[in-house]
Design an enzyme around this catalytic site. Structure first.
Site, PDB file in Angstrom:
ATOM      1  N   HIS A 230      -2.918   3.102  -4.235  1.00 28.67           N
ATOM      2  CA  HIS A 230      -2.287   2.781  -3.145  1.00 28.67           C
ATOM      3  C   HIS A 230      -1.004   2.295  -3.332  1.00 28.67           C
ATOM      4  CE1 HIS A 230      -5.804   3.250  -0.509  1.00 28.67           C
ATOM      5  NE2 HIS A 230      -6.457   2.592  -1.492  1.00 28.67           N
TER       6      HIS A 230
ATOM      7  N   ASP B  53       0.787  -1.092  -0.053  1.00 26.00           N
ATOM      8  CA  ASP B  53      -0.102   0.019  -0.012  1.00 26.00           C
ATOM      9  C   ASP B  53       1.045   1.230  -0.046  1.00 26.00           C
ATOM     10  OD1 ASP B  53      -2.416   1.718   0.545  1.00 26.00           O
ATOM     11  OD2 ASP B  53      -3.411   0.127   0.873  1.00 26.00           O
TER      12      ASP B  53
ATOM     13  N   GLU C 254      -9.788   2.574  -5.162  1.00 24.23           N
ATOM     14  CA  GLU C 254      -9.445   3.785  -4.766  1.00 24.23           C
ATOM     15  C   GLU C 254      -8.305   4.527  -5.557  1.00 24.23           C
ATOM     16  OE1 GLU C 254     -10.996   4.113  -0.411  1.00 24.23           O
ATOM     17  OE2 GLU C 254      -9.117   3.282  -0.502  1.00 24.23           O
TER      18      GLU C 254
END
Ligand code: ACM
Length: 773
Positions: free
Chosen positions: A267, A201, A330
């Site tokens: 990420h 991440d 995301e």
């Protein structure tokens, strides 16, 4: 968004051996109340019983590695959870038998009669699950170490779903290998079979890649935010491939497949920090210390595609399971939108937008994995540009992604937020460690049905199962991780293993108690939140102070057991008075209560409620409510790396404001506010515009104390303005004191900080009202 708010004293008293009897049979109760979690498909009680004592013997064909492994695990569980030493022998009374007639690799039959116990299965996993069921039959926690009589029974069992998963985020906070092993052990005990490790991440890359050593040399370490007790601390870690191979083998012996995740194209800041030329804009970011959504994207040009294929090769060499998870969630596409290189690639490929490029990228990897007989799974955002044929979907933004994908004939796993996000707190108790404030109780998890209504029977086979996710922005220690996972993992196990027709929360509450005891015997932290007594006042704190009488309501979150209490500060016992109606006490009395099961065992640590005037005038951070425009979404720790479970701060990260609810302002004359300065370390991406700026009039902003701030249309009364000290030099925690205006009644008091929104974030630890100035 994972990090943001708008998305949604010791251990239990050791259950003492109250019963001196040498032989303890399972009480003759309804057959569905055998101490089993998850509930099996079919239980047939027969006549007779079988007694297991120290030295009881087990037979498993030594040449049958699956049977030998199941026998070893049975021995280990029974030793730890029941204190009985079993041993292998050629003529054992507990036998493992292969039988191809038992269909399904995870199915088994367990037969107990006067001659012994027999576990029959065709697959290794079936033998293992038969062993785990037998271990549960032997180990209600009473009379530890004493012989045990199992009633005769035949259990035929097989799972409802093949994917019974748990995800651990080891990227945000690196989780040590021993802590992962402990979770693997206890997943197996309730027949969970998939451990998804979130290995990369923005805040860390945890998987050793031999071809790209900087991923871990640089990408596995980050520097803590500048606000905090030890600003600039370097934290992190990674797993070598050898370590992971051992973990994979250990998990496999316990029926658990590990699904590794590398998160792309968003990420990806740790990856870009290590190899800036695999990013988009060419600069070299730090490994991020800000939770949430950060802008750095992976560059899906030819070099990037080749890089990922190499990483996939190394992942596949370590993780033999079918699925590799490639994230996809995301990813704010700004960097791709503004990169001439990425735009040129899109034009060349004839791709019309950035979601299409993500879809193309996923297909490159999905096809590559398929060519190696593996499969790609990603978060539901991978649907957005059109779902490539090669991909399966993990649905987290509710169930919509699962419904859409299954109806397009893709396989799906349900892990909807917030219900199956285990970093959500399980109760609103003050003593819960940090996490998300969207409360997902044991009952909420238990009531989740993994087959969404929008998926028709002809597509139902595409639902592989369900999974709970434990994101670790605020989860630092093994204690915190375990507290959030257990006992909700038992509810997850039951909704994924047992048939829908077996759902019975009352029965589950009864059956989960021995499982909680087994887990504790194994050294785990298991939250007692669902069973602990909570206190509320009937009426306001002000009413109690004005009338000098407190009417206190006692309740547990899950309806289980009998609440018993004391009023003298002593620990309640099975002989203490049973709670039947609200207690009317004079302020000053200490109430201590716990729930007890039918056999007189406490099912949670007793909790204390002080009714003294000072206690009634004090509110801690977790008693605060949202200021009128806001919502409290997170329970934050003091610092990014804080290992303690307290203090915690219920906060709206979009506004530095919380409110003391219904403050008895006619009783109180003065106040003391304990304040903490926290890091403001959230990557908010496009949500940054929601952050409320209050404009400071002194250099570092002020704390405004506002009475009546939540009354619509009313102008709040300012009870104090306190300039904040210089964050560079002032201590992290400090106190302000002031006087309250003469107003009658109970009024909400807002505590609004007006400091600049760059950094830091201020929060209230405690507000204490005093009856004198
Ligand atoms: C997620 O929570 N971003 C999958």
């Amino acid at each position: 968004m994972r990090a943001t708010a708008n998305r949604n004293a010791g251990r239990l008293l050791a259950a003492t051996a109250l019963l001196p009897a040498l032989l303890c049979a399972i009480p003759a109760r309804a057959q569905d109340r055998l101490p089993l979690v998850p509930q099996p498909s079919a239980i047939t009680r027969t006549a007779g019983s079988f007694t297991i004592a120290n030295g009881a013997t087990i037979t498993a064909d030594a040449s049958d590695t699956g049977a030998a492994a199941a026998a070893r695990l049975l021995i280990a569980h029974v030793k730890t959870e029941r204190g009985l030493a079993l041993q292998t022998s050629p003529k054992g009374t507990i036998r493992f038998v292969r039988d191809a007639a038992i269909k399904g690799a995870e199915a088994y039959r367990l037969t107990v009669d006067a001659s012994g116990a027999k576990i029959t299965a065709s697959g290794d996993a079936g033998l293992l699950y038969g062993a785990m069921t037998l271990a549960q039959l032997i180990s209600p926690d009473r009379a530890f170490g004493q012989p045990f009589r199992i009633p005769a029974v035949t259990i035929d069992d097989a799972p409802r779903f093949g994917w019974r998963g748990l995800m651990v985020d080891t990227a945000r906070h690196f989780q040590s290998l021993p802590s992962i092993y402990a979770i693997v052990d206890q997943m197996a005990s309730v027949k969970l079979n998939t451990l998804h490790l979130h290995l990369s991440d923005d805040q860390g890359w945890r998987f050793e890649v031999k071809a790209y050593p900087k991923l871990t040399e640089i990408g596995s370490i980050r520097t803590s935010p500048s606000t905090g007790e030890k600003p600039g601390t370097r934290v992190g870690g990674f797993y070598t491939q050898d370590e992971l191979r051992k973990l994979v083998a250990y998990a496999a012996e316990r029926g658990i497949v590990i699904v590794p995740e590398i998160d792309l194209p968003g990420h990806a800041q740790a990856l870009v920090a290590a190899y800036p030329d695999l990013g988009v804009i060419g600069d070299t970011p730090e490994v991020s210390n800000a939770w949430g959504v950060n802008p750095y994207l992976f560059n899906p040009g030819p070099k990037g595609i080749a890089f990922v294929k190499t990483v996939l090769d190394e992942l596949m060499a370590v993780f033999p399971g079918t699925y590799i998870h490639l994230g996809g969630d995301e990813a704010v596409k700004d960097q791709w939108e503004r990169s001439p290189e990425v735009q040129a690639q899109m034009a060349k490929l004839g791709i019309k937008d950035e979601n299409g490029l993500q879809s193309w990228m996923i297909d490159q990897f999905g096809t590559y994995l398929a060519s190696k007989k593996r499969r790609l799974i990603g978060w539901d955002e991978i649907l957005e540009g059109g779902l490539p044929a090669s991909a399966s979907v993990m649905s987290w933004r509710g169930e919509k992604g699962a419904v859409e994908a299954a109806n397009q004939n893709h396989d799906v796993v349900l892990s909807p937020a917030p219900t199956l996000y285990f970093d959500s707190l399980q109760s609103d108790r003050r003593d819960e460690p940090p996490g998300r404030l969207s409360i997902q109780s044991l009952a909420t998890v238990y009531n989740y049905e993994p087959m969404p209504a929008g998926i028709g029977p002809d597509k139902a086979q595409h639902v592989l199962g369900a999974q709970a996710n434990l994101w670790s922005e605020y989860i630092v220690t093994p204690y915190q991780m375990q507290h959030l996972i257990f006992p909700r993992a038992a509810a997850l196990a039951e909704i994924t293993w047992s048939g829908k027709d077996k759902r019975d929360f009352a029965g589950f509450l009864d059956r989960v108690q021995p499982q909680i005891q087994r887990w504790r015997k194994s050294g785990l932290e298991v939250a007692d939140s669902a069973f602990a007594v909570g206190y509320t006042l009937d009426g306001t704190h002000g009413d109690a102070l004005r009338t000098n009488r407190a009417k206190v309501v006692l309740a547990t979150q899950a309806p289980y057991g009998t609440i018993r209490y004391t009023l003298d500060g002593k620990v309640p016992t099975a002989r203490s008075p049973a709670y039947t109606a609200p207690l009317s006490v004079k302020p000053g009395v200490s109430i201590r209560a716990a729930a007890f099961d039918a056999s007189g065992q406490p099912v949670a640590e007793p909790r204390l409620f002080e009714t003294g005037r000072q206690a009634l005038l004090t509110r801690t951070a977790s008693d605060m409510i949202a200021c009128p425009e806001g919502s409290l979404g997170l329970r934050l720790p003091l610092t990014s790396e804080a290992q303690g479970n307290a203090p915690v701060f219920n906060a709206d990260i979009f506004d530095t404001c919380t409110a003391y609810p219904a403050a008895p302002i006619d009783v109180a004359k003065g106040f003391t506010i304990d304040i903490a300065r926290l890091p403001r370390n959230w990557g908010l991406a496009h949500d940054f515009k929601k952050v409320r700026q209050h404009y400071n009039v002194t250099p570092h902003g002020e704390l405004l104390v506002l009475v009546d701030c939540t009354v619509k249309g009313a102008k709040p009364v300012i009870a104090g303005t306190f300039p904040l000290p210089d964050p560079k030099t002032a201590p992290t925690r400090f106190t302000v004191k002031g006087a309250l205006p003469a107003i009658t009644g109970d009024r909400d008091i807002c505590l609004q900080f007006t400091s600049p929104t760059s950094d830091p974030f201020y929060a209230v630890e405690r507000m204490t009202l005093s009856e004198t100035r």
